[in-house]
Design a protein around this motif. Sequence first.
Motif, mmCIF file in Angstrom:
data_model
loop_
_atom_site.group_PDB
_atom_site.id
_atom_site.type_symbol
_atom_site.label_atom_id
_atom_site.label_comp_id
_atom_site.label_asym_id
_atom_site.label_seq_id
_atom_site.Cartn_x
_atom_site.Cartn_y
_atom_site.Cartn_z
ATOM 1 N N LYS A 71 0.825 -1.222 0.000
ATOM 2 C CA LYS A 71 0.000 0.000 0.000
ATOM 3 C C LYS A 71 0.850 1.259 0.000
ATOM 4 N N ALA A 72 2.101 1.189 0.470
ATOM 5 C CA ALA A 72 2.942 2.398 0.529
ATOM 6 C C ALA A 72 3.291 2.903 -0.871
ATOM 7 N N THR A 73 3.595 1.990 -1.791
ATOM 8 C CA THR A 73 3.931 2.390 -3.163
ATOM 9 C C THR A 73 3.478 1.280 -4.118
ATOM 10 N N ILE A 158 -2.657 -15.179 13.703
ATOM 11 C CA ILE A 158 -3.682 -14.241 14.171
ATOM 12 C C ILE A 158 -3.004 -12.894 14.400
ATOM 13 N N ARG A 159 -3.701 -11.836 14.011
ATOM 14 C CA ARG A 159 -3.206 -10.490 14.280
ATOM 15 C C ARG A 159 -3.729 -10.024 15.627
ATOM 16 N N VAL A 160 -2.828 -9.555 16.481
ATOM 17 C CA VAL A 160 -3.263 -9.018 17.761
ATOM 18 C C VAL A 160 -2.918 -7.538 17.839
ATOM 19 N N LEU A 207 2.160 -15.443 14.752
ATOM 20 C CA LEU A 207 1.508 -14.391 15.533
ATOM 21 C C LEU A 207 1.927 -13.059 14.914
ATOM 22 N N HIS A 208 0.955 -12.169 14.723
ATOM 23 C CA HIS A 208 1.197 -10.929 13.984
ATOM 24 C C HIS A 208 0.737 -9.712 14.779
ATOM 25 N N ALA A 209 1.546 -8.649 14.742
ATOM 26 C CA ALA A 209 1.122 -7.342 15.245
ATOM 27 C C ALA A 209 1.791 -6.281 14.381
ATOM 28 N N HIS A 210 1.089 -5.187 14.167
ATOM 29 C CA HIS A 210 1.675 -4.044 13.433
ATOM 30 C C HIS A 210 1.304 -2.821 14.255
ATOM 31 N N THR A 211 2.230 -2.393 15.110
ATOM 32 C CA THR A 211 1.862 -1.349 16.067
ATOM 33 C C THR A 211 2.476 0.006 15.745
ATOM 34 N N GLY A 212 3.379 0.050 14.772
ATOM 35 C CA GLY A 212 4.025 1.327 14.480
ATOM 36 C C GLY A 212 3.281 2.090 13.414
ATOM 37 N N SER A 213 3.770 3.277 13.114
ATOM 38 C CA SER A 213 3.330 4.107 12.004
ATOM 39 C C SER A 213 3.974 5.474 12.173
ATOM 40 N N GLN A 214 3.778 6.315 11.147
ATOM 41 C CA GLN A 214 4.315 7.664 11.267
ATOM 42 C C GLN A 214 3.780 8.287 12.554
ATOM 43 N N GLY A 250 5.255 -6.665 11.778
ATOM 44 C CA GLY A 250 4.667 -5.512 11.102
ATOM 45 C C GLY A 250 5.734 -4.539 10.610
ATOM 46 N N GLY A 251 5.271 -3.334 10.259
ATOM 47 C CA GLY A 251 6.203 -2.310 9.754
ATOM 48 C C GLY A 251 6.116 -1.085 10.637
ATOM 49 N N GLY A 252 5.927 0.085 10.004
ATOM 50 C CA GLY A 252 5.611 1.270 10.772
ATOM 51 C C GLY A 252 6.775 2.113 11.232
ATOM 52 N N LEU A 253 7.987 1.847 10.742
ATOM 53 C CA LEU A 253 9.093 2.720 11.160
ATOM 54 C C LEU A 253 8.820 4.130 10.644
ATOM 55 N N PRO A 254 8.848 5.138 11.534
ATOM 56 C CA PRO A 254 8.567 6.503 11.070
ATOM 57 C C PRO A 254 9.680 7.045 10.172
ATOM 58 N N THR A 289 8.811 -9.021 8.569
ATOM 59 C CA THR A 289 8.621 -7.580 8.775
ATOM 60 C C THR A 289 7.773 -7.043 7.615
ATOM 61 N N GLU A 290 7.151 -5.900 7.829
ATOM 62 C CA GLU A 290 6.235 -5.331 6.819
ATOM 63 C C GLU A 290 6.440 -3.822 6.691
ATOM 64 N N PHE A 291 7.659 -3.401 6.383
ATOM 65 C CA PHE A 291 7.898 -1.958 6.283
ATOM 66 C C PHE A 291 7.398 -1.411 4.954
ATOM 67 N N GLY A 292 6.843 -0.220 4.994
ATOM 68 C CA GLY A 292 6.362 0.447 3.792
ATOM 69 C C GLY A 292 7.036 1.802 3.637
ATOM 70 N N ARG A 293 6.500 2.786 4.376
ATOM 71 C CA ARG A 293 6.971 4.160 4.251
ATOM 72 C C ARG A 293 8.491 4.290 4.362
ATOM 73 N N SER A 294 9.088 3.598 5.335
ATOM 74 C CA SER A 294 10.522 3.771 5.580
ATOM 75 C C SER A 294 11.376 3.224 4.438
ATOM 76 N N ALA A 393 6.383 7.398 -0.839
ATOM 77 C CA ALA A 393 5.384 6.479 -0.272
ATOM 78 C C ALA A 393 4.138 7.279 0.104
ATOM 79 N N TYR A 394 2.979 6.736 -0.208
ATOM 80 C CA TYR A 394 1.684 7.334 0.153
ATOM 81 C C TYR A 394 1.468 8.713 -0.485
ATOM 82 N N TYR A 395 2.173 9.031 -1.567
ATOM 83 C CA TYR A 395 1.917 10.302 -2.250
ATOM 84 C C TYR A 395 1.591 10.085 -3.718
HETATM 85 C C1 LIG Z 1 0.275 -0.069 6.501
HETATM 86 C C2 LIG Z 1 0.758 -1.362 7.043
HETATM 87 C C3 LIG Z 1 2.131 -1.638 7.061
HETATM 88 C C4 LIG Z 1 3.176 -0.638 6.618
HETATM 89 O O1 LIG Z 1 3.216 0.491 7.419
HETATM 90 P P1 LIG Z 1 4.339 1.620 7.185
HETATM 91 O O2 LIG Z 1 4.017 2.653 8.198
HETATM 92 O O3 LIG Z 1 4.184 2.099 5.782
HETATM 93 O O4 LIG Z 1 5.658 0.953 7.393
HETATM 94 C C5 LIG Z 1 2.523 -2.880 7.510
HETATM 95 N N1 LIG Z 1 1.630 -3.802 7.958
HETATM 96 C C6 LIG Z 1 0.304 -3.555 7.956
HETATM 97 C C7 LIG Z 1 -0.626 -4.616 8.441
HETATM 98 C C8 LIG Z 1 -0.166 -2.335 7.513
HETATM 99 O O5 LIG Z 1 -1.475 -2.081 7.539
#
Ligand SMILES: *Cc1c(COP(=O)(O)O)cnc(C)c1O
Length: 456
Positions: A71-73, A158-160, A207-214, A250-254, A289-294, A393-395
């Motif tokens: 989704k980032a690009t 499962i995502r928690v 086991l999955h979690a994605h707790t970060g973001s910008q 998950g991802g979410g590194l600012p 790992t699931e990094f996008g923006r970074s 990313a995201y633009y």
């Molecule tokens: C959006 C998203 C990401 C990526 O997040 P970034 O902030 O772009 O790194 C990773 N995992 C999940 C489940 C997401 O929804």
Amino acid sequence: MDEYGNSGEGRATRRDEAVRAAVEQGLLGPDSPIVGLLDVTGIRESAAELRAAFAEVTAPGTPVLHAFAVKATPLVPVLRLLREEGIGAEVASPGELALARAAGLSPAQTVLDSPAKTPAELREALALGIAVNADNPQELDRIDGLVRSAVSRSPLGIRVNPQVGGGSIGATSTATATSKFGVALRDEGAREWVMRAYLDRPWLSRLHAHTGSQGIPLPLMAQGVAETYALAEEINRRIGRPQIDTIDIGGGLPVNFASDVTAPTYAEYARALREAAPGLFDGRYGLVTEFGRSLLAKHGTIVARVEYAKSAGGRAVAVTHAGVQVATRTVYVPGSWPLRITAYDGKGRPKSGPEVVQDVAGPACFAGDLLAEGRALPLLDQGDYAAALDTGAYYFAHHYAYNSLARPGIYGFVPAHAGGVRFATVRDPQTLSSIVAESGGAHAGALTTLHAPGSR
Ligand SMILES: *Cc1c(COP(=O)(O)O)cnc(C)c1O
């Protein structure tokens, strides 16, 4: 400058050369007044840094899949480039899965995470053998049915939501108490439900979690991962065997939008994780790992021609071709998503001269369509170019069709011999006939042929 270009000097030089070359080579000009540019060298550097950062903290032989959050690009050539750099794909819709497959990513390199998967999507993912993280109990019920009816190689989890709290931007905070994502772990009975879910299903191995973001500070991200790790340990202990063999963090590194410096770095984050959850890296768990923006943000630039330079109420205003259609978040929520703007002259050379407080406006027909308001920059004149930085990313890959403005062309670039620049088309500019087709052009008479009884 470090080997991954994190100081940003190389990046700024490459960007300036690419803007000049885009004007010289006619990618940018009066008839193509806006482009997106992608720095291929920078993308490769970030991918290499990501791999190295986790290789450094994990025990030798630990399986690690870095899955880029599509989704980032969402651009097929970007996914193919990342695949070449050893990076897989995290997808969250049938469209994103189609892009990943078009880029040649294998099921083993792909993870499906959407919060609203239909039965058909789940069936396809399991048939292909793609990893799936169930978002909630109802989705797990659907997966139960599929697992009973056919064999699948899909790793399932499962995502928690560890509910560790949000960051400075509400809309992108995923680990708040009431976030819509995953099983809210601190809710009454939730932890016990998760425990039972694994006890009853020996095939649940992730086991999955994605707790970060910008906007989320590193220690809070690390806490989210550490709590997810602790839950995996507790589940495996209760079951008496290492049923959970992979943790998806998950991802979410600012991203630092204030300068060319990469901060925080993947290496810093990996070390913070090892400090918060050392056992996560001792080789007992595979990692996803699931990094996008970074991975992409700092490698993209939107460049737009100044169509008119005017003045209103004593304020200089540059009317450019980049606005809400390519920088939607910035235009609607400027306080949370400010972008750096640089000024180039009509030949694409960095502009110097005294700074003047001015607005950099977009082409859309509403007053708030501003890329930057009251920004001090060398005065932009008609025929100059304004660049919005860190927009990979995201633009520009997230076009917003306000005013039926065309999607700009996107070009990747690398330095060539003797100071030149080579470009490759990533996405063609959208044509007017495509705008008409996407706006119901094939159904022009559709509404005039519909008549309610007695209306004529
Ligand atoms: C959006 C998203 C990401 C990526 O997040 P970034 O902030 O772009 O790194 C990773 N995992 C999940 C489940 C997401 O929804």
